[in-house]
Design a protein around this motif. Structure first.
Motif, PDB file in Angstrom:
ATOM      1  N   ILE A 136     -49.583  -8.835 -33.598  1.00 42.11           N
ATOM      2  CA  ILE A 136     -48.309  -8.473 -32.978  1.00 42.11           C
ATOM      3  C   ILE A 136     -47.184  -8.669 -33.983  1.00 42.11           C
ATOM      4  CG2 ILE A 136     -46.587  -9.197 -31.264  1.00 42.11           C
ATOM      5  CD1 ILE A 136     -48.837  -9.631 -29.305  1.00 42.11           C
ATOM      6  N   GLU A 137     -46.324  -7.671 -34.066  1.00 40.37           N
ATOM      7  CA  GLU A 137     -45.151  -7.742 -34.928  1.00 40.37           C
ATOM      8  C   GLU A 137     -43.983  -8.111 -34.020  1.00 40.37           C
ATOM      9  OE1 GLU A 137     -42.216  -7.725 -37.045  1.00 40.37           O
ATOM     10  OE2 GLU A 137     -42.063  -5.750 -36.135  1.00 40.37           O
ATOM     11  N   GLY A 174     -50.064 -12.544 -30.989  1.00 37.92           N
ATOM     12  CA  GLY A 174     -51.343 -12.061 -30.505  1.00 37.92           C
ATOM     13  C   GLY A 174     -52.068 -11.220 -31.513  1.00 37.92           C
ATOM     14  N   THR A 175     -53.327 -10.970 -31.174  1.00 39.91           N
ATOM     15  CA  THR A 175     -54.207 -10.206 -32.041  1.00 39.91           C
ATOM     16  C   THR A 175     -54.955  -9.162 -31.229  1.00 39.91           C
ATOM     17  OG1 THR A 175     -54.516 -12.145 -33.443  1.00 39.91           O
ATOM     18  CG2 THR A 175     -56.101 -10.382 -33.701  1.00 39.91           C
ATOM     19  N   LEU A 176     -55.024  -7.974 -31.777  1.00 39.04           N
ATOM     20  CA  LEU A 176     -55.793  -6.872 -31.215  1.00 39.04           C
ATOM     21  C   LEU A 176     -56.946  -6.590 -32.164  1.00 39.04           C
ATOM     22  CD1 LEU A 176     -56.190  -4.365 -29.332  1.00 39.04           C
ATOM     23  CD2 LEU A 176     -54.544  -3.177 -30.820  1.00 39.04           C
ATOM     24  N   GLU A 177     -58.157  -6.604 -31.638  1.00 37.51           N
ATOM     25  CA  GLU A 177     -59.345  -6.235 -32.421  1.00 37.51           C
ATOM     26  C   GLU A 177     -59.786  -4.866 -31.944  1.00 37.51           C
ATOM     27  OE1 GLU A 177     -60.659  -7.875 -34.924  1.00 37.51           O
ATOM     28  OE2 GLU A 177     -59.567  -9.767 -34.703  1.00 37.51           O
ATOM     29  N   LEU A 178     -59.543  -3.833 -32.766  1.00 38.90           N
ATOM     30  CA  LEU A 178     -59.919  -2.469 -32.402  1.00 38.90           C
ATOM     31  C   LEU A 178     -61.308  -2.153 -32.943  1.00 38.90           C
ATOM     32  CD1 LEU A 178     -56.681  -0.349 -32.824  1.00 38.90           C
ATOM     33  CD2 LEU A 178     -58.008  -0.720 -30.748  1.00 38.90           C
ATOM     34  N   ALA A 179     -62.220  -1.849 -32.039  1.00 38.57           N
ATOM     35  CA  ALA A 179     -63.599  -1.531 -32.392  1.00 38.57           C
ATOM     36  C   ALA A 179     -63.765  -0.012 -32.546  1.00 38.57           C
ATOM     37  CB  ALA A 179     -64.535  -2.053 -31.313  1.00 38.57           C
ATOM     38  N   PHE A 199     -48.063  -3.504 -33.240  1.00 37.06           N
ATOM     39  CA  PHE A 199     -48.963  -4.302 -34.070  1.00 37.06           C
ATOM     40  C   PHE A 199     -48.913  -3.793 -35.514  1.00 37.06           C
ATOM     41  CE2 PHE A 199     -50.808  -4.481 -29.836  1.00 37.06           C
ATOM     42  CZ  PHE A 199     -51.246  -5.784 -29.706  1.00 37.06           C
ATOM     43  N   VAL A 200     -49.117  -4.695 -36.437  1.00 29.58           N
ATOM     44  CA  VAL A 200     -49.263  -4.321 -37.835  1.00 29.58           C
ATOM     45  C   VAL A 200     -50.682  -4.695 -38.248  1.00 29.58           C
ATOM     46  CG1 VAL A 200     -48.329  -6.521 -38.717  1.00 29.58           C
ATOM     47  CG2 VAL A 200     -48.216  -4.449 -40.127  1.00 29.58           C
ATOM     48  N   GLN A 201     -51.294  -3.835 -39.032  1.00 31.91           N
ATOM     49  CA  GLN A 201     -52.684  -4.065 -39.430  1.00 31.91           C
ATOM     50  C   GLN A 201     -52.765  -5.269 -40.362  1.00 31.91           C
ATOM     51  OE1 GLN A 201     -54.744  -0.624 -41.011  1.00 31.91           O
ATOM     52  NE2 GLN A 201     -56.578  -1.301 -39.933  1.00 31.91           N
TER      53      GLN A 201
END
Length: 189
Positions: free
Chosen positions: A20-21, A48-53, A185-187
């Motif tokens: 999260i930015e 937070g964190t997003l895990e994109l599969a 979000f930023v990678q």
């Protein structure tokens, strides 16, 4: 949906870990006052964190919100919301969301089910999520991805039962809370 980045559909989502930015994200809420107008507020500290599969339905998201960062533009009300009557930030300093299931409705529309913890109480919630697209940051800060989400909760379900004085009858603070989230979000590098 219009996007300015490289991915235009959820099938083309860039995989990997995304953070999260905070400067371009917000966690907002509104609740009725006396059953009339809405009081609006937000939390200033969201992580937070997003895990994109590869299969987006196998992705996950974890979010932590600093409960003490609540802001409604009224210092007395903010202090009350931080007290034991509501969030009790001394004993419950964070709110948390952890996804348990992600389902695709369309390229832009998703359902994210998860567990929300507020005031030390965890309950299932469902978020209606809209994928807004991806873009390369023009300032060189990496690739970005954005979503909007909304849900409603009943505050009593989370142990937030303070009703306040009811001399004129009715409820001072509404039981239903509308939540809307704008998140960028930023990678991760």
């Amino acid at each position: 949906m219009s996007t300015t980045g490289t991915a235009t559909t959820a099938d083309a989502l860039p995989t990997g870990t995304w953070n999260i930015e905070p400067a371009h994200s917000s966690a907002n809420f509104s609740v009725r006052h006396l059953g009339l107008s809405k009081v609006r507020g937000h939390f200033e500290k969201v992580e937070g964190t997003l895990e994109l599969a590869d299969d987006p339905t196998q992705s996950s998201i974890n979010v932590t919100i600093d409960a003490g960062s609540i802001q409604t533009n009224q210092p007395d009300r903010d202090g009350h919301l931080k007290s034991a009557d509501f969030l009790d930030v001394e004993n419950h300093p964070v709110l948390e969301f952890r996804s348990t299931r992600i389902a695709k409705e369309s390229d832009e529309d998703w359902i994210v089910e998860g567990e929300l913890t507020v005031h030390g109480v965890t309950r299932p919630v469902t978020l209606d999520v809209e994928y807004l697209g991806t873009a390369q940051d023009p300032m060189g800060a990496g690739q970005r991805i954005a979503f909007e989400a909304e849900t409603k909760i009943v505050r009593h379900d989370f142990g937030l039962t303070w009703e306040g004085p009811k001399d004129a009858g009715g409820i001072l603070v509404g039981r239903k809370v509308d939540i809307d989230i704008d998140v960028e979000f930023v990678q991760a590098q």
